[in-house]
Design an enzyme around this catalytic site. Structure first.
Site, PDB file in Angstrom:
ATOM      1  N   GLY A 233      -5.312   0.189  -5.258  1.00 25.46           N
ATOM      2  CA  GLY A 233      -6.032  -0.898  -5.901  1.00 25.46           C
ATOM      3  C   GLY A 233      -6.001  -0.798  -7.412  1.00 25.46           C
ATOM      4  O   GLY A 233      -5.736  -1.786  -8.112  1.00 25.46           O
TER       5      GLY A 233
ATOM      6  N   ASN B 123      -4.047 -11.838   3.512  1.00 21.26           N
ATOM      7  CA  ASN B 123      -3.390 -11.187   4.649  1.00 21.26           C
ATOM      8  C   ASN B 123      -3.288 -12.127   5.845  1.00 21.26           C
ATOM      9  O   ASN B 123      -2.361 -12.013   6.654  1.00 21.26           O
ATOM     10  CB  ASN B 123      -4.160  -9.930   5.060  1.00 21.26           C
ATOM     11  CG  ASN B 123      -4.002  -8.800   4.073  1.00 21.26           C
ATOM     12  OD1 ASN B 123      -3.051  -8.767   3.295  1.00 21.26           O
ATOM     13  ND2 ASN B 123      -4.938  -7.862   4.087  1.00 21.26           N
TER      14      ASN B 123
ATOM     15  N   HIS C  24       0.831  -1.205   0.000  1.00 24.16           N
ATOM     16  CA  HIS C  24       0.000   0.000   0.000  1.00 24.16           C
ATOM     17  C   HIS C  24       0.871   1.263   0.000  1.00 24.16           C
ATOM     18  O   HIS C  24       0.805   2.087   0.923  1.00 24.16           O
ATOM     19  CB  HIS C  24      -0.915   0.003   1.222  1.00 24.16           C
ATOM     20  CG  HIS C  24      -2.307   0.467   0.929  1.00 24.16           C
ATOM     21  ND1 HIS C  24      -3.236  -0.315   0.296  1.00 24.16           N
ATOM     22  CD2 HIS C  24      -2.929   1.653   1.158  1.00 24.16           C
ATOM     23  CE1 HIS C  24      -4.365   0.345   0.172  1.00 24.16           C
ATOM     24  NE2 HIS C  24      -4.203   1.542   0.678  1.00 24.16           N
TER      25      HIS C  24
ATOM     26  N   TYR D  95     -13.742 -10.000  -3.859  1.00 25.41           N
ATOM     27  CA  TYR D  95     -12.387  -9.500  -4.125  1.00 25.41           C
ATOM     28  C   TYR D  95     -11.694  -9.100  -2.825  1.00 25.41           C
ATOM     29  O   TYR D  95     -10.566  -9.528  -2.537  1.00 25.41           O
ATOM     30  CB  TYR D  95     -12.507  -8.327  -5.086  1.00 25.41           C
ATOM     31  CG  TYR D  95     -11.258  -7.532  -5.358  1.00 25.41           C
ATOM     32  CD1 TYR D  95     -10.178  -8.088  -6.030  1.00 25.41           C
ATOM     33  CD2 TYR D  95     -11.180  -6.191  -4.985  1.00 25.41           C
ATOM     34  CE1 TYR D  95      -9.043  -7.332  -6.314  1.00 25.41           C
ATOM     35  CE2 TYR D  95     -10.058  -5.432  -5.263  1.00 25.41           C
ATOM     36  CZ  TYR D  95      -8.995  -6.008  -5.926  1.00 25.41           C
ATOM     37  OH  TYR D  95      -7.880  -5.256  -6.201  1.00 25.41           O
TER      38      TYR D  95
END
Length: 485
Positions: free
Chosen positions: A371, A408, A364, A400
């Site tokens: 995304g 994760n 990120h 999704y």
């Protein structure tokens, strides 16, 4: 003299005997200490090793799983440890809130009733009760284990069963039943995944055999271009319909009632995709600069200051806490190295692209647009391997994000399979669009008249695409399907 010598002999015997006792006690104490030290420092852990030996379980897959951790960095291993520690703490009853304890009790009751229904042959009721128990206690090893066994033996869904066994092991690594079940299913699931990838390659090759000048193929590519932008921005919350998205791209005119940001998100995706087609697809390596340039175009109209720049603040994405801003430079360098490594290039293109997507979105690195940039990078890698850009339907947004969450938590495979599903559906739509079928072929999105469109298809065609669309409400976009001449 003789008397004195006689007195000394018993005294010497006592001293010799005492010395012998001390030596024996010292030897016993030393042996006990050595045994205790060996037990505490055994390589696989005394408890797990004892349980494995007790049940005579094979350890090949377990050891293989442990070996895979050798490729992770210290930061990534620490993240795994934090997740494991949290899972262990969550398994302790005292750490649950009163509401959570109530849910677990209800889940255990539902689980017992589900097993009774299963034994009585009432499979439908058993399935609903298993699902109810899982919804109440999604991280309880017993629920995951029993539901997995039901799916494996009754529903013949070995892939999902294996996924639940894996989750149970993540939460309780010494669970002998979960270990045994995973040993049984792992090879079968791996074989199924490999067959799926072979099927994708065959469809890719069939599409590649169609000449570029084919008019139906050109129309399909144009429609897919609009679809890709529409769905990618839609996943992030953009409310433009497909028709409105197409209008913005073709006319560059504003749509009444829509925000400036929504317009700019569409224009940014258009810039990024043109950059991919003109530059990245032909490159042998994807560099960090390429990723930054891609992101700069994604945010070019929305936030040009942040576009192409790493974030400078800590961000939080649901339950996921991405790395701090001070770690981004080194993590992105490692990502770039992985992206162009020999190991990565040896992976199947779909696996490679899905992993790249996940790794980037997990780091990120940007304030916004993570995304969209990750999906664009994924499609860049797929296009370099001869695949078309994959469309992830906005209607599957919850799936999704759910599969990203599972990744994760330690299992990347459901996310990779989800990307494989989307890849296959995209390939099917291209192949149908370029076939000799005279009917209208719907694209990935749902429309208000979707049922009528599917009903118009020939019966044998309709039977071949049972999973073309997700169930649920339509988008109401009034999208035009591809018409095959």
């Amino acid at each position: 003299m003789a008397k004195a010598k006689a007195k000394q002999e018993p005294q010497q015997q006592r001293q010799t005997l005492q010395a012998t006792y001390r030596f024996v006690l010292f030897f016993i104490a030393g042996s006990l200490a050595a045994f205790a030290f060996h037990a505490l420092t055994s390589s696989t852990g005394s408890l797990m090793g004892w349980r494995l030996r007790l049940h005579h379980l094979p350890t090949a897959h377990y050891l293989q799983t442990r070996d895979e951790f050798a490729v992770y960095s210290v930061d990534e291993l620490n993240a795994f440890k934090e997740f494991y520690d949290k899972s262990i703490s969550d398994s302790v009853g005292a750490s649950f809130t009163e509401a959570e304890q109530t849910n677990i009790k209800e889940a255990m009751g539902a689980l017992r009733l589900a097993q009774e229904m299963y034994m009585a042959g009432k499979d439908d009721k058993a399935a609903r009760l298993f699902e109810h128990a899982l919804a109440l206690a999604p991280k309880h090893p017993e629920v995951l284990l029993r539901y997995g066994e039901f799916l494996e033996h009754n529903q013949r869904n070995i892939v999902l069963a294996d996924q639940y066994y894996f989750q149970a092991l993540c939460i309780s690594p010494s669970n002998s039943e979960a270990l045994a079940n995973r040993q049984r299913t792992a090879d079968v699931v791996q074989t199924l995944d490999e067959r799926r990838l072979i099927s994708l390659d065959e469809k890719r090759d069939a599409l590649s055999a169609i000449h570029e000048a084919n008019s139906a193929l050109r129309r399909a590519k144009k429609e897919a271009y609009f679809q890709h932008i529409y769905h990618s921005v839609g996943i992030e919350g953009n409310t433009m319909t497909l028709a409105q998205t197409r209008s913005v791209l073709e006319t560059r005119m504003a749509v009444d009632g829509k925000s400036i940001d929504e317009h700019n998100e569409i224009l940014g995706m258009d810039l990024a995709m043109k950059y991919i087609n003109a530059s990245l697809v032909q490159k042998l390596e994807i560099t960090l600069k390429d990723i930054l340039e891609l992101h700069r175009r994604v945010l070019g109209h929305v936030d040009p200051i942040e576009g192409g720049e790493f974030r400078r603040n800590q961000v939080y994405v649901g339950g996921h806490v991405p790395p701090g801003p001070g770690d981004l430079a080194i993590l992105m360098q490692r990502f770039e190295h992985w992206l162009n490594s020999e190991h990565s290039s040896s992976l199947h293109p779909v696996n490679y692209a899905a992993l790249a997507h996940y790794k980037l979105v997990h780091i990120h690195p940007f304030v916004d647009g993570n995304g969209r940039t990750s999906r664009l990078l994924m499609n860049t890698l797929l296009m370099r391997a001869g695949y078309p850009p994959v469309i992830i339907p906005k209607q599957q947004r919850s799936k999704y994000y759910h599969f990203l969450k599972l990744a994760n938590e330690g299992d990347i495979r459901p996310f990779v399979r989800f990307i494989a599903d989307c890849t296959e559906k995209t390939l099917d739509l291209y192949l149908w669009a370029t076939s000799d079928l005279p009917q209208q072929i719907p694209m990935l999105i749902q429309t208000e008249n979707e049922g009528h469109v599917l009903a118009q298809l020939q019966p044998h065609i309709a039977q071949s695409i049972p999973e073309l669309h997700e169930s649920g409400s339509g988008s109401g976009s009034g999208a035009d399907p591809i018409r095959v001449p």
